[in-house]
Design a protein around this motif. Structure first.
Motif, PDB file in Angstrom:
ATOM      1  N   ASN A  60     -33.536  96.666  28.164  1.00 39.40           N
ATOM      2  CA  ASN A  60     -32.308  95.657  28.205  1.00 39.40           C
ATOM      3  C   ASN A  60     -32.928  94.416  27.336  1.00 39.40           C
ATOM      4  OD1 ASN A  60     -31.108  97.110  30.434  1.00 39.40           O
ATOM      5  ND2 ASN A  60     -32.615  96.616  31.594  1.00 39.40           N
ATOM      6  N   VAL A  61     -31.753  93.919  26.665  1.00 40.42           N
ATOM      7  CA  VAL A  61     -31.845  92.793  25.855  1.00 40.42           C
ATOM      8  C   VAL A  61     -31.063  91.636  26.100  1.00 40.42           C
ATOM      9  CG1 VAL A  61     -32.413  94.205  23.849  1.00 40.42           C
ATOM     10  CG2 VAL A  61     -29.934  93.752  23.949  1.00 40.42           C
ATOM     11  N   SER A 320     -39.081  86.531  32.616  1.00 41.52           N
ATOM     12  CA  SER A 320     -39.873  87.903  32.649  1.00 41.52           C
ATOM     13  C   SER A 320     -39.933  88.690  31.003  1.00 41.52           C
ATOM     14  CB  SER A 320     -38.669  88.791  33.506  1.00 41.52           C
ATOM     15  OG  SER A 320     -37.458  88.640  32.878  1.00 41.52           O
ATOM     16  N   SER A 321     -39.377  87.902  30.153  1.00 39.65           N
ATOM     17  CA  SER A 321     -39.469  88.433  28.683  1.00 39.65           C
ATOM     18  C   SER A 321     -40.855  87.945  28.004  1.00 39.65           C
ATOM     19  CB  SER A 321     -38.173  87.958  27.928  1.00 39.65           C
ATOM     20  OG  SER A 321     -38.342  86.429  28.053  1.00 39.65           O
ATOM     21  N   LEU A 322     -41.575  87.185  28.595  1.00 39.35           N
ATOM     22  CA  LEU A 322     -42.648  86.557  28.080  1.00 39.35           C
ATOM     23  C   LEU A 322     -43.912  87.736  28.172  1.00 39.35           C
ATOM     24  CD1 LEU A 322     -42.797  82.991  29.387  1.00 39.35           C
ATOM     25  CD2 LEU A 322     -41.669  83.870  27.057  1.00 39.35           C
ATOM     26  N   GLY A 352     -39.243  78.174  35.965  1.00 39.09           N
ATOM     27  CA  GLY A 352     -39.453  79.159  37.054  1.00 39.09           C
ATOM     28  C   GLY A 352     -38.817  80.490  36.636  1.00 39.09           C
ATOM     29  N   LYS A 353     -37.679  80.779  36.668  1.00 38.83           N
ATOM     30  CA  LYS A 353     -37.063  82.046  36.364  1.00 38.83           C
ATOM     31  C   LYS A 353     -36.689  82.386  35.148  1.00 38.83           C
ATOM     32  CE  LYS A 353     -34.988  83.266  40.880  1.00 38.83           C
ATOM     33  NZ  LYS A 353     -33.967  83.732  41.741  1.00 38.83           N
ATOM     34  N   SER A 354     -36.483  80.997  34.244  1.00 32.84           N
ATOM     35  CA  SER A 354     -36.076  80.914  32.955  1.00 32.84           C
ATOM     36  C   SER A 354     -37.259  79.994  32.326  1.00 32.84           C
ATOM     37  CB  SER A 354     -34.761  80.548  32.477  1.00 32.84           C
ATOM     38  OG  SER A 354     -34.555  79.314  33.009  1.00 32.84           O
ATOM     39  N   VAL A 355     -37.356  79.980  30.999  1.00 33.72           N
ATOM     40  CA  VAL A 355     -38.079  79.075  30.256  1.00 33.72           C
ATOM     41  C   VAL A 355     -37.226  78.392  29.200  1.00 33.72           C
ATOM     42  CG1 VAL A 355     -40.340  79.907  30.952  1.00 33.72           C
ATOM     43  CG2 VAL A 355     -39.205  80.932  28.766  1.00 33.72           C
ATOM     44  N   GLU A 356     -37.660  77.380  28.610  1.00 34.97           N
ATOM     45  CA  GLU A 356     -37.053  76.823  27.526  1.00 34.97           C
ATOM     46  C   GLU A 356     -38.034  76.888  26.232  1.00 34.97           C
ATOM     47  OE1 GLU A 356     -34.016  73.482  27.457  1.00 34.97           O
ATOM     48  OE2 GLU A 356     -35.938  72.382  27.306  1.00 34.97           O
ATOM     49  N   ILE A 357     -37.750  77.714  25.163  1.00 35.61           N
ATOM     50  CA  ILE A 357     -38.480  77.767  23.993  1.00 35.61           C
ATOM     51  C   ILE A 357     -38.229  76.997  23.205  1.00 35.61           C
ATOM     52  CG2 ILE A 357     -39.251  79.610  22.101  1.00 35.61           C
ATOM     53  CD1 ILE A 357     -39.848  80.419  24.943  1.00 35.61           C
ATOM     54  N   GLY A 358     -39.379  76.105  22.540  1.00 29.91           N
ATOM     55  CA  GLY A 358     -39.447  75.171  21.699  1.00 29.91           C
ATOM     56  C   GLY A 358     -39.525  75.455  20.100  1.00 29.91           C
ATOM     57  N   ALA A 359     -40.114  76.703  20.081  1.00 37.10           N
ATOM     58  CA  ALA A 359     -40.323  77.056  18.737  1.00 37.10           C
ATOM     59  C   ALA A 359     -40.238  78.752  18.722  1.00 37.10           C
ATOM     60  CB  ALA A 359     -41.181  76.547  17.834  1.00 37.10           C
ATOM     61  N   GLY A 360     -40.047  79.346  17.734  1.00 35.22           N
ATOM     62  CA  GLY A 360     -40.410  80.917  17.389  1.00 35.22           C
ATOM     63  C   GLY A 360     -39.137  81.857  17.601  1.00 35.22           C
ATOM     64  N   LEU A 361     -38.066  81.310  18.078  1.00 39.10           N
ATOM     65  CA  LEU A 361     -36.796  82.227  18.456  1.00 39.10           C
ATOM     66  C   LEU A 361     -35.704  81.667  17.487  1.00 39.10           C
ATOM     67  CD1 LEU A 361     -36.683  83.434  21.982  1.00 39.10           C
ATOM     68  CD2 LEU A 361     -37.109  84.671  20.134  1.00 39.10           C
ATOM     69  N   GLN A 362     -34.703  82.362  17.230  1.00 43.94           N
ATOM     70  CA  GLN A 362     -33.509  82.001  16.534  1.00 43.94           C
ATOM     71  C   GLN A 362     -32.371  82.274  17.570  1.00 43.94           C
ATOM     72  OE1 GLN A 362     -33.250  80.125  13.738  1.00 43.94           O
ATOM     73  NE2 GLN A 362     -35.411  80.395  13.320  1.00 43.94           N
ATOM     74  N   ALA A 363     -31.105  81.664  17.465  1.00 43.95           N
ATOM     75  CA  ALA A 363     -29.949  81.774  18.627  1.00 43.95           C
ATOM     76  C   ALA A 363     -29.468  83.269  18.410  1.00 43.95           C
ATOM     77  CB  ALA A 363     -28.915  81.054  18.238  1.00 43.95           C
ATOM     78  N   GLY A 364     -29.672  84.121  17.177  1.00 47.80           N
ATOM     79  CA  GLY A 364     -29.101  85.325  17.243  1.00 47.80           C
ATOM     80  C   GLY A 364     -30.236  86.503  17.614  1.00 47.80           C
ATOM     81  N   ARG A 366     -32.180  89.295  19.361  1.00 49.93           N
ATOM     82  CA  ARG A 366     -32.014  90.217  20.865  1.00 49.93           C
ATOM     83  C   ARG A 366     -33.440  90.095  21.482  1.00 49.93           C
ATOM     84  NH1 ARG A 366     -29.053  95.500  18.811  1.00 49.93           N
ATOM     85  NH2 ARG A 366     -30.652  95.359  17.320  1.00 49.93           N
ATOM     86  N   VAL A 367     -33.565  89.703  22.529  1.00 50.75           N
ATOM     87  CA  VAL A 367     -34.940  89.523  23.307  1.00 50.75           C
ATOM     88  C   VAL A 367     -34.927  90.575  24.283  1.00 50.75           C
ATOM     89  CG1 VAL A 367     -36.374  87.945  24.627  1.00 50.75           C
ATOM     90  CG2 VAL A 367     -34.954  87.238  22.640  1.00 50.75           C
ATOM     91  N   ILE A 368     -36.040  91.252  24.276  1.00 50.41           N
ATOM     92  CA  ILE A 368     -36.158  92.447  25.266  1.00 50.41           C
ATOM     93  C   ILE A 368     -36.542  91.732  26.715  1.00 50.41           C
ATOM     94  CG2 ILE A 368     -37.475  94.506  25.860  1.00 50.41           C
ATOM     95  CD1 ILE A 368     -37.694  95.241  23.056  1.00 50.41           C
TER      96      ILE A 368
END
Length: 396
Positions: A60-61, A320-322, A352-364, A366-368
Motif C-alpha cells: 500500500n502506498v 507506520s511507514s518509517l 503519534g500516528k503521523s510524523v512530519e518529515i523535515g528532509a528527505g522526501l518530495q511531494a510526489g 509514493r511512500v510504502i
C-alpha cells in the motif's frame, strides 16, 4: 448348407464388432491420456505463474502531503503574581498588632500592622530637646551678632570681635539645622512603624505575630508580610532553543492547570529573554494571563501549549511507514518502474500516528505504508490499488 453359411457370416460380424469396440476403447484411452497431460501442463503453467506473482509483494502506498495545522508545543510553566512585594521592617521594636491576615484584599496605603518602637521614641524626644537647645543658642548668637555689628559703627569694638560674633551665629544656625534634620529623620523613621500596603492587592503571606521582636532588616531580615497583585499573572516557560524563533511577543498560548480539568486559560507572550541558558539549552519566555476572577494562584504549575506555525516545506506521512535499522531512519518509496527505493529522512515533529518529515522526501514520492519485512532496495513490488497513488494518507 444354408444354416452353416449363416452361422459363419455371424461369426465374422461378431469378430469385426469386437475389433471396432477395442479400437474405440483404445482411442478413448489415448484421448484421456492426452487430455490429462494437457491439463497437467496447463495447471503447472498456472501454478508457476501464480507462484511468480506471489513472489512479488503487494504494498500500500501513500502520498506525503503538507500539514494543514502546525504542531502543538506543550511545556511546563509556573505562575507568578503580576507584582509581588515582600514587606520588611525599617525600624526595630515589637509588633504591636496586625490588621490583615493571608488572603485579605488590601488597598494601597492600607494599614497591615504597627510596630511599637520605645527606643526610637526616646531618640526622638532627645532629638527634639537638642533641636530646642540649638534654636535657643542660635537666637542668642544672632542677637549678640546684631549688637556687635551696631557697635562697630561707633568704633567702640574691633572688627575682629564683630567677625567672631558673626561666625559664632553662623555656626549656631548650622547646629540648629543639623538638629532639625535629625528630628526629621527620626520622624520619618517613626512613620515606618506603621506597615502599609504599597499597592492594591492580596496579602499572600504573614510571617509575624503580636509581640514578635522586629529587627530593621533593610531586605535582609525576615519578611513580615507579602502583598501580591494577582489581577493578572505572569507565566514563565523555558522554551527549547529550536522553537525559540517561533515564539515571539504577541503570540498566544493556552494554559491548563490540574485544579481545573477541562478548562483552558488564554495567555499572551509579552517578552522573551533573547538569550539561551547554557546549562538547559532553553530561552525564558514570559506570558501574561488574565486572573480577574482569582481562579489562578501565583506559584502554581501549569501546562502551557503553544500552537506553532505550519512549516510549508515539511511533509507528513504515517508513522507506520518509517523504517529504523542499522542504516538509520528511512522510508521505502516506489519509483516509476514499481521498484523499491529507500530514502533517508529526518523527523521534524512526531504527532503519534503521523510524523512530519523535515528532509528527505518530495511531494510526489509514493511512500510504502507498513513495508513488508525483508524488503530491499530495487525489489519489484505490486501496488495494492492504483487509486492509492492518487490519495493522500489520512492524518492522525
Amino acid at each position: 448348407m444354408s444354416s452353416e453359411a449363416t452361422l459363419h457370416s455371424s461369426e465374422k460380424l461378431s469378430k469385426r464388432g469386437l475389433r471396432l469396440a477395442g479400437l474405440v476403447v483404445a482411442v478413448v484411452l489415448v484421448a484421456v491420456v492426452v487430455i490429462g497431460l494437457i491439463t497437467r501442463a496447463t495447471q503447472a503453467s498456472s501454478l508457476k505463474t501464480w507462484t511468480d506473482e506471489q513472489a512479488v509483494p503487494t504494498v500500500n502506498v501513500v502520498m506525503p502531503e503538507p500539514g494543514k495545522t502546525g504542531p502543538v508545543l506543550d511545556l511546563p510553566g509556573r505562575l507568578e503574581a503580576f507584582i509581588r512585594a515582600p514587606i520588611y521592617a525599617q525600624v526595630s521594636g515589637y509588633l504591636k498588632d496586625w490588621k490583615t491576615d493571608i488572603g485579605a484584599p488590601v488597598k494601597s496605603g492600607e494599614l497591615l500592622g504597627e510596630i511599637d518602637t520605645p527606643e526610637l521614641d526616646q531618640q526622638l524626644v532627645q532629638a527634639r530637646a537638642d533641636l530646642a537647645s540649638a534654636k535657643a543658642n542660635s537666637e542668642l548668637a544672632g542677637t549678640t551678632a546684631k549688637r556687635w555689628q551696631a557697635m562697630l559703627g561707633s568704633d567702640s569694638v574691633a572688627q575682629q570681635d564683630v567677625d567672631q560674633r558673626t561666625s559664632d551665629y553662623t555656626a549656631k544656625v548650622a547646629l540648629m539645622n543639623a538638629a532639625q534634620a535629625n528630628v526629621d529623620r527620626l520622624v520619618a523613621a517613626k512613620a515606618f512603624a506603621r506597615i502599609v500596603a504599597p499597592f492594591d492587592g492580596v496579602v499572600t503571606a504573614r510571617d509575624t505575630d503580636v509581640g514578635a521582636l522586629i529587627n530593621a532588616g533593610g531586605g535582609t531580615g525576615p519578611q513580615l508580610f507579602v502583598v501580591s497583585d494577582i489581577h493578572q499573572l505572569r507565566v514563565y516557560v523555558q522554551v527549547p532553543q529550536s522553537y525559540g524563533p517561533s515564539i515571539r511577543p504577541g503570540s498566544t498560548a493556552v494554559l491548563v492547570v490540574p485544579e481545573y480539568p477541562g478548562r483552558e486559560f488564554h495567555a499572551k507572550v509579552i517578552a522573551t529573554s533573547n538569550a539561551v541558558n547554557a546549562n538547559s539549552g532553553t530561552t525564558l519566555v514570559q506570558l501574561l494571563v488574565d486572573n480577574t476572577d482569582s481562579a489562578l494562584m501565583p506559584g502554581a504549575f501549569a501546562h502551557v501549549r503553544f500552537s506553532l506555525p505550519v512549516d510549508g516545506t515539511a511533509l507528513r506521512v504515517p508513522a507506520s511507514s518509517l523504517i529504523f535499522d542499522n542504516a538509520g531512519l528511512r522510508v521505502a518509496t516506489v519509483n516509476d518502474g514499481n521498484k523499491v527505493a529507500f530514502k533517508k529522512v529526518s523527523i521534524l515533529y512526531d504527532y503519534g500516528k503521523s510524523v512530519e518529515i523535515g528532509a528527505g522526501l518530495q511531494a510526489g514520492d509514493r511512500v510504502i505504508d507498513s513495508p513488508p519485512d525483508g524488503i530491499k532496495d530495487g525489489d519489484a513490488v505490486k501496488i495494492a490499488s492504483e487509486d492509492a497513488t492518487a490519495k493522500p494518507h489520512e492524518k492522525a
